[in-house]
Design an enzyme around this catalytic site. Structure first.
Site: not given
Ligand code: UD1
Length: 421
Positions: A22-23, A117, A122-125, A308, A330, A400
């Site tokens: 899926k991912n 969620c 779930r930040p996107i910075d 996961d 994580i 999902r």
């Molecule tokens: C992806 C997977 C999810 C998995 C996760 C970690 C998909 C669709 N989802 O989620 O199943 O649990 O990887 O292996 O592939 N973070 C920040 N800033 C950011 C982005 C992330 O601080 O901009 C933090 C997150 O809060 C978390 C860590 O980094 O603590 C890892 O997150 P990330 O690897 O980005 O997870 P996803 O890509 O959302």
């Protein structure tokens, strides 16, 4: 809403097949729809709600998608739209993947800002930092991220955050960098197999990415990418879930299509618990000839133990003698399944980002509720191992990410019925 009614105590025996990842599928489909000129056929795609939801996002952006026999056909539009609206993004966080590709291809993107969620904030910075390094001007307005750039320009950046590298940010920025002018170097890149699969797909489309699967990615920008035929890797989390299912039911299960290199940390932990794994060319046989013992499981980014698989591992440890400690590094709040497992007579205490799991001899069936995808999966595993009947509600979370979970498990001896009420 569907429920799964599980009559526990059945020993699983036989071969269960793992579907495509899926991912890996999600960003690959985004790249095919937005970055490519020409149609792509993506094979080994799992038939999942998340893939449907993403297809709906890609359709809103103008692409045509068709799913048939595990192949997702994607025909990009000549006139791609640049806005991913709130109604769709709120259904699936991975919609954020369209941000980098849209700004790279069109010079503009407007994407609803994803919320948190069930597993926490779930930040996107890091996504925004990476795109800004490539020259995108980013504003947040009315709940939307608006990104502009005439043409992205390659840059060197460090993408690790507080919790390590980010799968999503690495994928987003890597996709954008394929069409940037010049070379991009991403340090602290995520090494997860799904990110590597995306990179291999992009290279098949004509991109020039070096260092695939390592923390340093070097991306030489190209002018154009073309649609291709591609086969997605097997889903290592689904494979790991079935491996744990075999162990929890004291079964004899062959998990077909499991890839050993993708499952090293999971395999190592299962072996440490006492599970026997016999690898073959096309999968792994899981048996439990010896008594099991407690272990400590810290989650971390790949190649360490994946977050996961944390919930499923907690299920196994809940019936493993001794005290196991699970440390979630994580997603610190990702423990909603613990209280549901306790309703089934597990003995789990949460202390900040640690779960102290005291193994009990047997779980006992109960009505329980899935709060997210993997939390749902462990309830199915627990239900199969428990005495009596377990009813899992909110099955849509499980759907999902698991293709026909009950059909696959019934095929190796589980007693699970799906009902709609
Ligand atoms: C992806 C997977 C999810 C998995 C996760 C970690 C998909 C669709 N989802 O989620 O199943 O649990 O990887 O292996 O592939 N973070 C920040 N800033 C950011 C982005 C992330 O601080 O901009 C933090 C997150 O809060 C978390 C860590 O980094 O603590 C890892 O997150 P990330 O690897 O980005 O997870 P996803 O890509 O959302």
């Amino acid at each position: 809403m569907d429920k799964l009614i599980i009559n526990g105590g059945k020993r699983l025996e036989g071969t269960i097949s793992v579907s495509g990842s899926k991912n890996a599928t999600l960003p690959i489909a985004v790249a095919a729809a937005i970055l490519a000129d020409g149609a792509s056929a993506i094979h080994n795609v799992p038939n999942l709600k998340d893939v449907d939801t993403l297809s709906a996002v890609l359709e809103v952006l103008g692409a045509t998608t068709k799913f048939k026999n595990s192949t997702l056909y994607i025909e990009p539009s000549q006139r791609i739209a640049y806005e991913a609206p709130y109604d769709l993004v709120r259904k699936m966080r991975a919609s954020i993947y369209v941000l980098g590709p849209l700004v790279a291809r069109l010079g503009i993107a407007k994407v609803s800002f994803p919320g948190g969620c069930a597993i926490g904030p779930r930040p996107i910075d890091l996504h925004l930092k990476g795109l800004a390094s490539l020259g995108a001007k980013i504003q947040i307005e009315g709940g939307y991220i608006i990104a502009h750039a005439d043409r992205l320009v390659g840059a060197e950046m460090y993408l690790r955050g507080r919790h390590g590298s980010s799968v999503g940010a690495t994928a987003n920025v890597m996709m954008a960098a394929t069409l940037a002018e010049g070379t991009t170097i991403i340090r602290g890149a995520a090494c997860e197999p799904e990110v590597a699969d995306l990179a291999n797909f992009l290279n098949a489309m004509g991109a020039d990415i070096e260092g695939i699967g390592t923390p340093t990615l070097k991306i030489h920008g190209v002018r154009q990418l073309r649609g291709v035929d591609y086969t997605v890797i097997a889903d290592r989390i689904e494979a790991g879930t079935f491996m744990v299912a075999g162990a929890m039911t004291k079964g004899d299960v062959f998990v077909k299509n499991a890839v050993p290199q993708h499952l090293e940390a999971v395999s190592e932990k299962l072996v440490e618990v006492g599970v026997q794994l016999d690898w073959a060319d096309d999968g792994v046989r899981v048996t439990t000839p010896r008594p099991l013992q407690a272990v400590d499981v810290p989650t971390a980014t790949y190649p360490s133990f994946p977050t996961d698989m944390q919930a499923q591992m907690m299920g196994l440890l809940s019936i493993t003698p001794g005290i196991s400690i699970i440390t979630e590094s994580i997603f610190a709040d990702r423990f909603m399944h613990a209280s549901e497992l306790n309703r089934m007579r597990a003995d789990i205490r949460i202390e900040e980002n640690r779960a102290v799991v005291r193994g009990v001899p047997k779980l006992s069936g109960a009505p329980v509720m899935a709060s997210d995808l993997r939390a749902g999966a462990v309830l199915v595993l627990a239900g199969m191992a428990a005495a009596g009947e377990t009813v899992v509600s909110r099955v849509y979370h499980i759907d999902r990410g698991y293709e026909c979970i009950e059909k696959k498990l019934v095929g190796i001896g589980a007693d699970i019925v799906r009902v709609n009420d």
